[in-house]
Design a protein around this motif. Structure first.
Motif, PDB file in Angstrom:
ATOM      1  N   LYS A   1      54.201  54.677  89.591  1.00  0.00           N
ATOM      2  CA  LYS A   1      54.286  53.953  88.317  1.00  0.00           C
ATOM      3  C   LYS A   1      53.757  52.525  88.445  1.00  0.00           C
ATOM      4  N   TYR A   2      53.989  51.911  89.604  1.00  0.00           N
ATOM      5  CA  TYR A   2      53.641  50.501  89.779  1.00  0.00           C
ATOM      6  C   TYR A   2      52.401  50.273  90.636  1.00  0.00           C
ATOM      7  N   LYS A   3      51.805  51.321  91.178  1.00  0.00           N
ATOM      8  CA  LYS A   3      50.719  51.138  92.143  1.00  0.00           C
ATOM      9  C   LYS A   3      49.486  50.453  91.552  1.00  0.00           C
ATOM     10  N   LYS A   4      49.350  50.464  90.228  1.00  0.00           N
ATOM     11  CA  LYS A   4      48.201  49.789  89.612  1.00  0.00           C
ATOM     12  C   LYS A   4      48.243  48.278  89.829  1.00  0.00           C
ATOM     13  N   TYR A   5      49.419  47.756  90.189  1.00  0.00           N
ATOM     14  CA  TYR A   5      49.547  46.326  90.436  1.00  0.00           C
ATOM     15  C   TYR A   5      49.243  45.951  91.887  1.00  0.00           C
ATOM     16  N   PHE A   6      49.049  46.960  92.744  1.00  0.00           N
ATOM     17  CA  PHE A   6      48.833  46.709  94.156  1.00  0.00           C
ATOM     18  C   PHE A   6      47.378  46.945  94.552  1.00  0.00           C
ATOM     19  N   ASN A   7      46.976  46.361  95.651  1.00  0.00           N
ATOM     20  CA  ASN A   7      45.668  46.619  96.247  1.00  0.00           C
ATOM     21  C   ASN A   7      45.871  47.700  97.302  1.00  0.00           C
ATOM     22  N   LEU A   8      45.599  48.944  96.948  1.00  0.00           N
ATOM     23  CA  LEU A   8      45.911  50.066  97.829  1.00  0.00           C
ATOM     24  C   LEU A   8      45.069  50.060  99.105  1.00  0.00           C
ATOM     25  N   LYS A   9      43.924  49.399  99.062  1.00  0.00           N
ATOM     26  CA  LYS A   9      43.061  49.361 100.235  1.00  0.00           C
ATOM     27  C   LYS A   9      43.454  48.269 101.230  1.00  0.00           C
ATOM     28  N   LYS A  10      44.009  47.167 100.704  1.00  0.00           N
ATOM     29  CA  LYS A  10      44.242  46.019 101.579  1.00  0.00           C
ATOM     30  C   LYS A  10      45.703  45.605 101.736  1.00  0.00           C
ATOM     31  N   ASN A  11      46.574  45.984 100.799  1.00  0.00           N
ATOM     32  CA  ASN A  11      47.998  45.699 100.983  1.00  0.00           C
ATOM     33  C   ASN A  11      48.580  46.657 102.014  1.00  0.00           C
ATOM     34  N   ILE A  12      49.684  46.259 102.634  1.00  0.00           N
ATOM     35  CA  ILE A  12      50.379  47.113 103.602  1.00  0.00           C
ATOM     36  C   ILE A  12      51.724  47.498 102.994  1.00  0.00           C
ATOM     37  N   PHE A  13      52.049  48.786 103.015  1.00  0.00           N
ATOM     38  CA  PHE A  13      53.252  49.304 102.364  1.00  0.00           C
ATOM     39  C   PHE A  13      54.232  49.841 103.403  1.00  0.00           C
ATOM     40  N   PHE A  14      55.514  49.552 103.180  1.00  0.00           N
ATOM     41  CA  PHE A  14      56.551  49.948 104.124  1.00  0.00           C
ATOM     42  C   PHE A  14      57.551  50.902 103.485  1.00  0.00           C
ATOM     43  N   TYR A  15      57.789  51.995 104.180  1.00  0.00           N
ATOM     44  CA  TYR A  15      58.883  52.891 103.808  1.00  0.00           C
ATOM     45  C   TYR A  15      60.155  52.335 104.447  1.00  0.00           C
ATOM     46  N   CYS A  16      61.234  52.272 103.677  1.00  0.00           N
ATOM     47  CA  CYS A  16      62.491  51.785 104.251  1.00  0.00           C
ATOM     48  C   CYS A  16      63.676  52.342 103.491  1.00  0.00           C
ATOM     49  N   LYS A  17      64.852  52.091 104.006  1.00  0.00           N
ATOM     50  CA  LYS A  17      66.099  52.437 103.344  1.00  0.00           C
ATOM     51  C   LYS A  17      66.899  51.167 103.125  1.00  0.00           C
ATOM     52  N   ILE A  18      67.552  51.078 101.982  1.00  0.00           N
ATOM     53  CA  ILE A  18      68.358  49.902 101.672  1.00  0.00           C
ATOM     54  C   ILE A  18      69.791  50.181 102.115  1.00  0.00           C
ATOM     55  N   LYS A  19      69.964  50.208 103.404  1.00  0.00           N
ATOM     56  CA  LYS A  19      71.287  50.398 104.002  1.00  0.00           C
ATOM     57  C   LYS A  19      71.301  49.614 105.302  1.00  0.00           C
ATOM     58  N   TYR A  20      72.345  48.810 105.499  1.00  0.00           N
ATOM     59  CA  TYR A  20      72.369  47.892 106.626  1.00  0.00           C
ATOM     60  C   TYR A  20      73.693  48.004 107.387  1.00  0.00           C
ATOM     61  N   PRO A  21      73.658  48.503 108.638  1.00  0.00           N
ATOM     62  CA  PRO A  21      72.491  49.129 109.274  1.00  0.00           C
ATOM     63  C   PRO A  21      72.311  50.553 108.777  1.00  0.00           C
ATOM     64  N   SER A  22      71.112  51.082 108.975  1.00  0.00           N
ATOM     65  CA  SER A  22      70.819  52.481 108.660  1.00  0.00           C
ATOM     66  C   SER A  22      70.985  53.321 109.916  1.00  0.00           C
ATOM     67  N   LEU A  23      71.182  54.598 109.711  1.00  0.00           N
ATOM     68  CA  LEU A  23      71.145  55.553 110.808  1.00  0.00           C
ATOM     69  C   LEU A  23      69.757  56.184 110.851  1.00  0.00           C
ATOM     70  N   ILE A  24      69.397  56.751 111.980  1.00  0.00           N
ATOM     71  CA  ILE A  24      68.080  57.377 112.113  1.00  0.00           C
ATOM     72  C   ILE A  24      67.866  58.409 111.015  1.00  0.00           C
ATOM     73  N   PHE A  25      68.902  59.214 110.753  1.00  0.00           N
ATOM     74  CA  PHE A  25      68.741  60.316 109.813  1.00  0.00           C
ATOM     75  C   PHE A  25      68.922  59.899 108.358  1.00  0.00           C
ATOM     76  N   ASP A  26      69.141  58.607 108.111  1.00  0.00           N
ATOM     77  CA  ASP A  26      69.064  58.118 106.736  1.00  0.00           C
ATOM     78  C   ASP A  26      67.614  58.116 106.264  1.00  0.00           C
ATOM     79  N   TYR A  27      66.707  58.052 107.217  1.00  0.00           N
ATOM     80  CA  TYR A  27      65.277  57.983 106.915  1.00  0.00           C
ATOM     81  C   TYR A  27      64.671  59.380 106.826  1.00  0.00           C
ATOM     82  N   ASP A  28      63.943  59.619 105.765  1.00  0.00           N
ATOM     83  CA  ASP A  28      63.144  60.832 105.634  1.00  0.00           C
ATOM     84  C   ASP A  28      61.714  60.436 106.020  1.00  0.00           C
TER      85      ASP A  28
END
Length: 325
Positions: A149-176
């Motif tokens: 929905k929001y990717k039109k606002y980003f530079n898909l070629k030059k920006n760097i995107f991070f997958y993360c979980k909003i849990k502190y701390p996270s467990l390994i298996f919180d991440y897909d």
């Protein structure tokens, strides 16, 4: 593509130049490619009039405002960290949370910016980065569908995107970690913002296509901050980087869904001034704070110019039923 490791210092400097310096030197000795700090004012991020508290986890019983206020970093400390990182030939990133802060940070000489997960759909902020380089963006609060929905606002070629979980701390298996591979379909520049205490998580993420790795770090286990309980030491960072460089370490995928008990999500629209019934909504009446439910900032034009249906008190999260549509 070479692996790129970002050591996130966040509030682990404890507002001390000495601790910050020793931490940056430790990150350099560990082999990090970059260090990152944060610059914000708590009053800009959350509604300080809200008494809603975390019910579980390391911040149980505290409000988001209390946590963020304690971790605020002075602009002069950010400047010191930036200069020190240059001395040690480390890239420097700074998380920015409000459009007004870009110019202040650029005056220092900072060129690389991070957009936090909870700000990734804050329309006033992400409009500032459209078609620009040197932006690192966390997507934990968006998910894949929201990212589309929001990717039109980003530079898909030059920006760097991070997958993360909003849990502190996270467990390994919180991440897909399969989400990393899915994001790779949109951009080759994909990383993980790793909130686990695992030293092997970077290696696991690499197996799914990550080439950028962000990890919260602290000088040692004596550091006590709002971030310290989900941060690794600079000595452990050296091991973390070592594991990233190794061949694939066996990773057992877990489909179990976890409840992160997240209270606050992305920016929503609030009223920051008392308004009388039939007042016309203007930009100066509105603030944009993190909250779980409400009207997203992308819908601001649906609110501006509308009349209120009743008196609205300062600090109220605005809803469409407050307005004559």
């Amino acid at each position: 593509m070479k692996n790129f490791v970002i050591a996130e210092i966040s509030g682990n400097h404890c507002k001390s130049k000495k601790i910050l310096k020793e931490t940056i030197i430790g990150c350099f000795n560990a082999g990090a490619n970059a260090v990152k700090m944060q610059y914000y004012k708590a009053d800009d991020l959350v509604n300080k009039f809200s008494n809603e508290k975390y019910k579980t986890g390391i911040w149980r019983g505290k409000t988001p405002y209390q946590i963020l206020k304690k971790s605020e970093t002075d602009i002069n400390l950010v400047k010191y960290g930036f200069k020190l990182s240059k001395k040690y030939n480390l890239e420097f990133l700074c998380s920015v949370f409000e459009p007004k802060d870009f110019s202040k940070l650029r005056k220092i000489g900072i060129k690389n910016f991070k957009i936090a997960s909870l700000e990734a759909n804050y329309i006033n902020l992400i409009k500032e980065i459209k078609n620009k380089n040197n932006f690192f963006i966390s997507l934990g609060a968006l998910g894949l569908n929201e990212f589309k929905k929001y990717k039109k606002y980003f530079n898909l070629k030059k920006n760097i995107f991070f997958y993360c979980k909003i849990k502190y701390p996270s467990l390994i298996f919180d991440y897909d970690l399969k989400q990393i591979a899915k994001l790779k379909k949109f951009s080759k520049n994909i990383g993980i913002s790793d909130h686990t205490k695992s030293l092997k998580m970077g290696n696991y993420a690499k197996q799914f296509g990550a080439n950028y790795f962000e990890k919260h770090v602290k000088l040692n286990n004596k550091i006590k901050s709002e971030d310290s309980k989900f941060s690794i030491t600079v000595k452990e960072l050296k091991k973390y980087i070592y594991y990233i460089k190794q061949k694939n370490i066996k990773y057992k995928y877990n489909n179990k869904k976890n409840n992160n008990n997240e209270i606050f999500k992305t920016r929503k629209i609030f009223v920051i001034k008392d308004l009388k019934k039939y007042s016309i909504i203007k930009r100066k009446h509105l603030g944009f704070f993190r909250s779980l439910q409400g009207i997203e900032t992308i819908n601001i034009n649906k609110i501006l110019g509308k009349k209120t249906t009743k008196d609205i008190q300062k600090g109220t999260k605005i809803h469409f039923n407050h307005l004559i549509i």
